[in-house]
Design a protein around this motif. Structure first.
Motif, PDB file in Angstrom:
ATOM      1  N   ALA A 232       0.912  -1.308   0.007  1.00 53.89           N
ATOM      2  CA  ALA A 232      -0.036  -0.125  -0.079  1.00 53.89           C
ATOM      3  C   ALA A 232       0.847   1.147   0.135  1.00 53.89           C
ATOM      4  CB  ALA A 232      -0.991   0.041   1.197  1.00 53.89           C
ATOM      5  N   LEU A 233       1.877   1.233   0.717  1.00 60.08           N
ATOM      6  CA  LEU A 233       2.836   2.395   0.866  1.00 60.08           C
ATOM      7  C   LEU A 233       3.765   2.575  -0.681  1.00 60.08           C
ATOM      8  CD1 LEU A 233       4.489   2.270   4.180  1.00 60.08           C
ATOM      9  CD2 LEU A 233       2.937   3.793   3.612  1.00 60.08           C
ATOM     10  N   GLY A 234       3.923   1.360  -1.123  1.00 54.09           N
ATOM     11  CA  GLY A 234       4.397   1.073  -2.441  1.00 54.09           C
ATOM     12  C   GLY A 234       3.587   1.629  -3.547  1.00 54.09           C
ATOM     13  N   LYS A 235       2.156   1.528  -3.339  1.00 55.79           N
ATOM     14  CA  LYS A 235       1.402   2.293  -4.306  1.00 55.79           C
ATOM     15  C   LYS A 235       1.378   3.948  -4.270  1.00 55.79           C
ATOM     16  CE  LYS A 235      -3.428   2.216  -5.986  1.00 55.79           C
ATOM     17  NZ  LYS A 235      -4.519   1.573  -6.162  1.00 55.79           N
ATOM     18  N   GLN A 236       1.530   4.250  -3.060  1.00 54.27           N
ATOM     19  CA  GLN A 236       1.759   5.681  -2.857  1.00 54.27           C
ATOM     20  C   GLN A 236       3.060   6.349  -3.313  1.00 54.27           C
ATOM     21  OE1 GLN A 236       1.145   6.196   1.695  1.00 54.27           O
ATOM     22  NE2 GLN A 236      -0.956   6.626   1.522  1.00 54.27           N
ATOM     23  N   LEU A 237       3.918   5.155  -3.243  1.00 51.58           N
ATOM     24  CA  LEU A 237       5.254   5.963  -3.651  1.00 51.58           C
ATOM     25  C   LEU A 237       5.135   5.938  -5.220  1.00 51.58           C
ATOM     26  CD1 LEU A 237       8.259   6.468  -2.992  1.00 51.58           C
ATOM     27  CD2 LEU A 237       8.675   4.092  -3.147  1.00 51.58           C
ATOM     28  N   ALA A 238       4.523   4.893  -5.764  1.00 51.01           N
ATOM     29  CA  ALA A 238       4.419   4.931  -7.220  1.00 51.01           C
ATOM     30  C   ALA A 238       3.616   6.134  -7.738  1.00 51.01           C
ATOM     31  CB  ALA A 238       3.612   3.651  -7.665  1.00 51.01           C
ATOM     32  N   GLY A 239       2.686   6.600  -7.019  1.00 51.54           N
ATOM     33  CA  GLY A 239       2.027   7.848  -7.450  1.00 51.54           C
ATOM     34  C   GLY A 239       2.864   9.197  -7.653  1.00 51.54           C
ATOM     35  N   ALA A 240       3.913   8.994  -6.638  1.00 53.31           N
ATOM     36  CA  ALA A 240       4.806  10.118  -6.383  1.00 53.31           C
ATOM     37  C   ALA A 240       5.880  10.064  -7.523  1.00 53.31           C
ATOM     38  CB  ALA A 240       5.384  10.314  -5.030  1.00 53.31           C
ATOM     39  N   VAL A 241       6.392   8.892  -7.696  1.00 55.06           N
ATOM     40  CA  VAL A 241       7.656   8.870  -8.480  1.00 55.06           C
ATOM     41  C   VAL A 241       7.669   7.795  -9.682  1.00 55.06           C
ATOM     42  CG1 VAL A 241       9.289   9.611  -6.662  1.00 55.06           C
ATOM     43  CG2 VAL A 241       8.717   7.024  -7.100  1.00 55.06           C
ATOM     44  N   GLY A 242       6.561   7.356  -9.853  1.00 58.57           N
ATOM     45  CA  GLY A 242       6.053   6.514 -11.230  1.00 58.57           C
ATOM     46  C   GLY A 242       6.414   5.033 -10.526  1.00 58.57           C
ATOM     47  N   ALA A 243       5.703   4.238 -11.440  1.00 58.87           N
ATOM     48  CA  ALA A 243       5.925   2.816 -10.931  1.00 58.87           C
ATOM     49  C   ALA A 243       7.283   2.445 -11.500  1.00 58.87           C
ATOM     50  CB  ALA A 243       4.977   2.028 -11.785  1.00 58.87           C
ATOM     51  N   PRO A 244       7.868   2.703 -12.342  1.00 62.01           N
ATOM     52  CA  PRO A 244       9.364   2.427 -12.338  1.00 62.01           C
ATOM     53  C   PRO A 244      10.336   2.841 -11.283  1.00 62.01           C
ATOM     54  CG  PRO A 244       8.577   2.988 -14.566  1.00 62.01           C
ATOM     55  CD  PRO A 244       7.573   3.585 -13.524  1.00 62.01           C
ATOM     56  N   GLY A 245       9.971   4.228 -10.655  1.00 63.37           N
ATOM     57  CA  GLY A 245      10.998   4.528  -9.997  1.00 63.37           C
ATOM     58  C   GLY A 245      10.405   3.870  -8.435  1.00 63.37           C
ATOM     59  N   ALA A 246       9.167   3.522  -8.240  1.00 63.44           N
ATOM     60  CA  ALA A 246       9.016   2.942  -7.016  1.00 63.44           C
ATOM     61  C   ALA A 246       9.443   1.471  -6.705  1.00 63.44           C
ATOM     62  CB  ALA A 246       7.476   2.879  -6.850  1.00 63.44           C
ATOM     63  N   VAL A 247       9.366   0.691  -8.054  1.00 63.02           N
ATOM     64  CA  VAL A 247       9.969  -0.547  -8.318  1.00 63.02           C
ATOM     65  C   VAL A 247      11.791  -0.485  -7.956  1.00 63.02           C
ATOM     66  CG1 VAL A 247      10.584  -2.543  -9.719  1.00 63.02           C
ATOM     67  CG2 VAL A 247       8.335  -1.442  -9.448  1.00 63.02           C
TER      68      VAL A 247
ATOM     69  N   ASP B  68      13.224   7.194 -15.811  1.00 58.47           N
ATOM     70  CA  ASP B  68      12.329   7.891 -15.707  1.00 58.47           C
ATOM     71  C   ASP B  68      12.163   9.015 -14.615  1.00 58.47           C
ATOM     72  OD1 ASP B  68       9.374   7.596 -16.370  1.00 58.47           O
ATOM     73  OD2 ASP B  68       8.953   7.042 -14.302  1.00 58.47           O
ATOM     74  N   ARG B  69      12.815   8.890 -13.581  1.00 61.31           N
ATOM     75  CA  ARG B  69      12.589   9.946 -12.684  1.00 61.31           C
ATOM     76  C   ARG B  69      13.970  10.599 -11.982  1.00 61.31           C
ATOM     77  NH1 ARG B  69       7.526  11.228 -11.037  1.00 61.31           N
ATOM     78  NH2 ARG B  69       6.206  10.277 -12.624  1.00 61.31           N
ATOM     79  N   GLY B  70      15.152  10.110 -12.593  1.00 60.39           N
ATOM     80  CA  GLY B  70      16.519  10.613 -12.224  1.00 60.39           C
ATOM     81  C   GLY B  70      16.575  10.943 -10.699  1.00 60.39           C
ATOM     82  N   ALA B  71      16.955  12.217 -10.651  1.00 60.17           N
ATOM     83  CA  ALA B  71      17.516  12.604  -9.255  1.00 60.17           C
ATOM     84  C   ALA B  71      16.292  12.692  -8.343  1.00 60.17           C
ATOM     85  CB  ALA B  71      18.169  13.979  -9.309  1.00 60.17           C
ATOM     86  N   GLU B  72      15.005  12.618  -8.646  1.00 65.54           N
ATOM     87  CA  GLU B  72      13.708  12.647  -7.785  1.00 65.54           C
ATOM     88  C   GLU B  72      13.930  11.602  -6.843  1.00 65.54           C
ATOM     89  OE1 GLU B  72      10.084  13.193  -9.484  1.00 65.54           O
ATOM     90  OE2 GLU B  72      10.966  13.963 -11.204  1.00 65.54           O
ATOM     91  N   LEU B  73      14.580  10.517  -7.159  1.00 64.90           N
ATOM     92  CA  LEU B  73      14.522   9.015  -6.347  1.00 64.90           C
ATOM     93  C   LEU B  73      15.389   9.180  -5.290  1.00 64.90           C
ATOM     94  CD1 LEU B  73      14.738   6.460  -9.071  1.00 64.90           C
ATOM     95  CD2 LEU B  73      12.570   7.574  -8.110  1.00 64.90           C
ATOM     96  N   LEU B  74      16.451  10.438  -5.374  1.00 60.89           N
ATOM     97  CA  LEU B  74      17.428  10.584  -4.090  1.00 60.89           C
ATOM     98  C   LEU B  74      16.624  11.802  -3.040  1.00 60.89           C
ATOM     99  CD1 LEU B  74      20.598  10.748  -6.103  1.00 60.89           C
ATOM    100  CD2 LEU B  74      19.418   8.880  -5.089  1.00 60.89           C
TER     101      LEU B  74
END
Length: 294
Positions: A22-37, A187-193
């Motif tokens: 469920a937290l992962g789904k929230q994370l995917a909403g913020a940084v996209g599914a590839p970023g969450a994975v 997909d999201r680059g530096a956003e993941l940091l």
């Protein structure tokens, strides 16, 4: 000190997985599914490598097994793009159809045919008149994650028979991270940091991989494999609960009935007679079956 009851450990594992997802789904909403994975598998790989400190594969067979194992784990993470289309409970139920189908295909008993029909009924209820329609893309992604989960179960059983402990899992999750982290970075680059994103990613990795693996490993030493399989069948219901509490996703009566059908089919597929059953037990005997998944 008194040890917690083994069924409680398994139940804790099931709940940890789904609330982590469920937290992962929230994370995917913020940084996209590839970023969450990427965050989930990348951070889980680091934590598992530190925890188990595995040695490298010693033979070509062991290497190929780890690569296949890790590829299946990467495939199971297709559940994250599926979650962008589907409620958590429905996505979890559809994914569980993969191992249910695997267990049923390896059995020729009439009762297992009934389980298959029950699982099919659950799928039909997702689209039944009076139930809300669901996007086809989400269904296909969740089913693909389920097919990967079935492959994972077969390969995890083989890995467990060749090596004790969590070393093969740590290496497999690392390979899954190698396959998926570059996609998230592209997909999201530096956003993941970003600090908030990293903290959430660590929480997802711990709740959906490291913690449930540890709980399952302790439970499997003290529980019959069929009991583990039955407790695993609670995943769709626990996913529905996590969706309500964490994501404010509310399922209708028809959708809860669909989850119940799939969960019951899963339980029926893994429950075996104590003696005299020569059929395989792939769903339950594959060992810790969600360690790197979702």
């Amino acid at each position: 000190m008194t040890k917690p009851p083994a069924p409680a450990l398994m139940l804790g594992s099931v709940l940890s997985i789904q609330f982590g997802q469920a937290l992962g789904k929230q994370l995917a909403g913020a940084v996209g599914a590839p970023g969450a994975v990427a965050l989930r598998l990348g951070l889980a790989a680091v934590l598992l490598l530190l925890l188990y400190r595995p040695s490298l594969p010693r033979s070509r067979t062991d290497l190929l097994l780890v690569l296949g194992f890790g590829t299946a784990i990467a495939g199971m993470n297709l559940i994250y793009p599926a979650l962008l289309f589907l409620p958590l409970g429905l996505a979890s139920a559809l994914q569980l159809l993969g191992p249910v189908t695997l267990a049923l295909l390896t059995s020729r008993r009439l009762r297992d045919g009934g389980c298959a029909a029950l699982a099919g009924c659950g799928v039909w209820l997702f689209h039944a008149p009076g139930g809300s329609g669901v996007p086809l893309a989400g269904v296909l992604l969740a089913l693909a994650a389920g097919a990967s989960m079935a492959a994972y179960l077969v390969l995890s059983g083989k890995a467990g028979s060749r090596s004790a402990g969590g070393g093969p899992l740590a290496l497999a999750v690392t390979w899954a991270a190698v396959l998926t982290v570059p996609l998230g970075i592209a997909d999201r680059g530096a956003e993941l940091l970003a600090p908030r994103v990293l903290v959430t990613g660590i929480a997802v990795a711990v709740l959906s991989a490291v913690l449930p693996y540890s709980l399952e490993l302790a439970a499997l030493r003290r529980l019959p494999t069929r009991t583990v399989g039955v407790l695993t069948s609670l995943e769709p219901a626990s996913a529905g609960l996590a969706g309500v509490l964490v994501l404010d996703e509310h399922l209708n009566v028809v959708q809860w009935a669909a989850l119940a059908c799939v969960g019951a089919a899963s339980a029926g597929a893994v429950v075996r007679r104590e003696k005299g059953d020569s059929g395989p037990r792939l769903l339950a005997e594959a060992g810790p079956s969600r360690n790197g998944r979702r």
